[in-house]
Design an enzyme around this catalytic site. Structure first.
Site, mmCIF file in Angstrom:
data_model
loop_
_atom_site.group_PDB
_atom_site.id
_atom_site.type_symbol
_atom_site.label_atom_id
_atom_site.label_comp_id
_atom_site.label_asym_id
_atom_site.label_seq_id
_atom_site.Cartn_x
_atom_site.Cartn_y
_atom_site.Cartn_z
ATOM 1 C CD GLN A 51 -4.404 -10.323 -4.961
ATOM 2 O OE1 GLN A 51 -4.549 -8.743 -4.915
ATOM 3 N NE2 GLN A 51 -3.763 -11.010 -4.331
ATOM 4 C CG HIS A 134 -2.778 -9.991 -9.608
ATOM 5 N ND1 HIS A 134 -2.699 -11.266 -9.083
ATOM 6 C CD2 HIS A 134 -1.941 -8.994 -8.083
ATOM 7 C CE1 HIS A 134 -1.776 -11.912 -7.968
ATOM 8 N NE2 HIS A 134 -1.351 -10.665 -7.587
HETATM 9 NI NI NI Z 1 -0.728 -10.955 -4.969
#
Ligand code: NI
Length: 168
Positions: A51, A134
């Site tokens: 991220q 993720h």
């Molecule tokens: Ni997330």
């Protein structure tokens, strides 16, 4: 100011699987410090390295018990079923009711290189599963029914283009 800009839906880095961490060195510790700062400022309760554009298998989190870092995490067992209204810093402004296992057993290592083994349920189990996704290049949108996913993606694209929440 946050050390990192959080990558959002549409950024290809979010679709790639991250690679195992081989060295826990000062640079990695610095990365996790910066990720925690970014997570708290967002604010959020979990943040995975992809991220912030880093393809490494680690994530940080804090569900109200202080900052934690997990390196090379794996879920070895899961059990039950739990519905939770789930959000993601990379899918800003949207939440979705998603069913996932209620309990998981997660293993990994901490920043000192020590083995970690955690039996988690409900919120923590959900967070672990979300962050593990993720690391495998999976966003929560992939857990939705196709029509709900299509609506969400349209809303996100419109927002990215500055078209606002988008009429009817
Ligand atoms: Ni997330």
């Amino acid at each position: 100011m946050s050390p990192f800009e959080i990558r959002t839906f549409g950024d290809p880095v979010l679709r790639r699987a991250a690679t195992e961490v081989t060295d826990i060195d000062a640079r990695l510790v610095r990365l996790t410090d910066d990720m925690l700062t970014t997570m708290y400022q967002a604010p959020g309760i979990g943040l995975a390295a992809p991220q912030v554009g880093v393809q490494k298998r680690l994530f940080v989190y804090d569900i109200g018990e202080g900052p934690q870092v997990l390196v090379n995490p794996e879920i070895s067992e899961s059990d039950g079923e739990w519905v939770y209204e789930e959000g993601c810093l990379s899918v800003p402004g949207l939440t979705f009711e998603i069913v996932r296992p209620k309990e998981v057993h997660l293993t990994g290592v901490d920043l000192d290189g020590n083995d970690v083994s955690i039996e988690a349920d409900e919120l923590l189990a959900r967070l672990f599963q979300h962050e593990l996704d993720h690391l495998d290049g999976v966003l929560l949108l992939e857990h939705l029914e196709p029509d709900e996913a299509a609506r969400a993606k349209r809303a996100l694209r419109e927002r990215a283009l500055g078209l606002g929440p988008g009429g009817d």
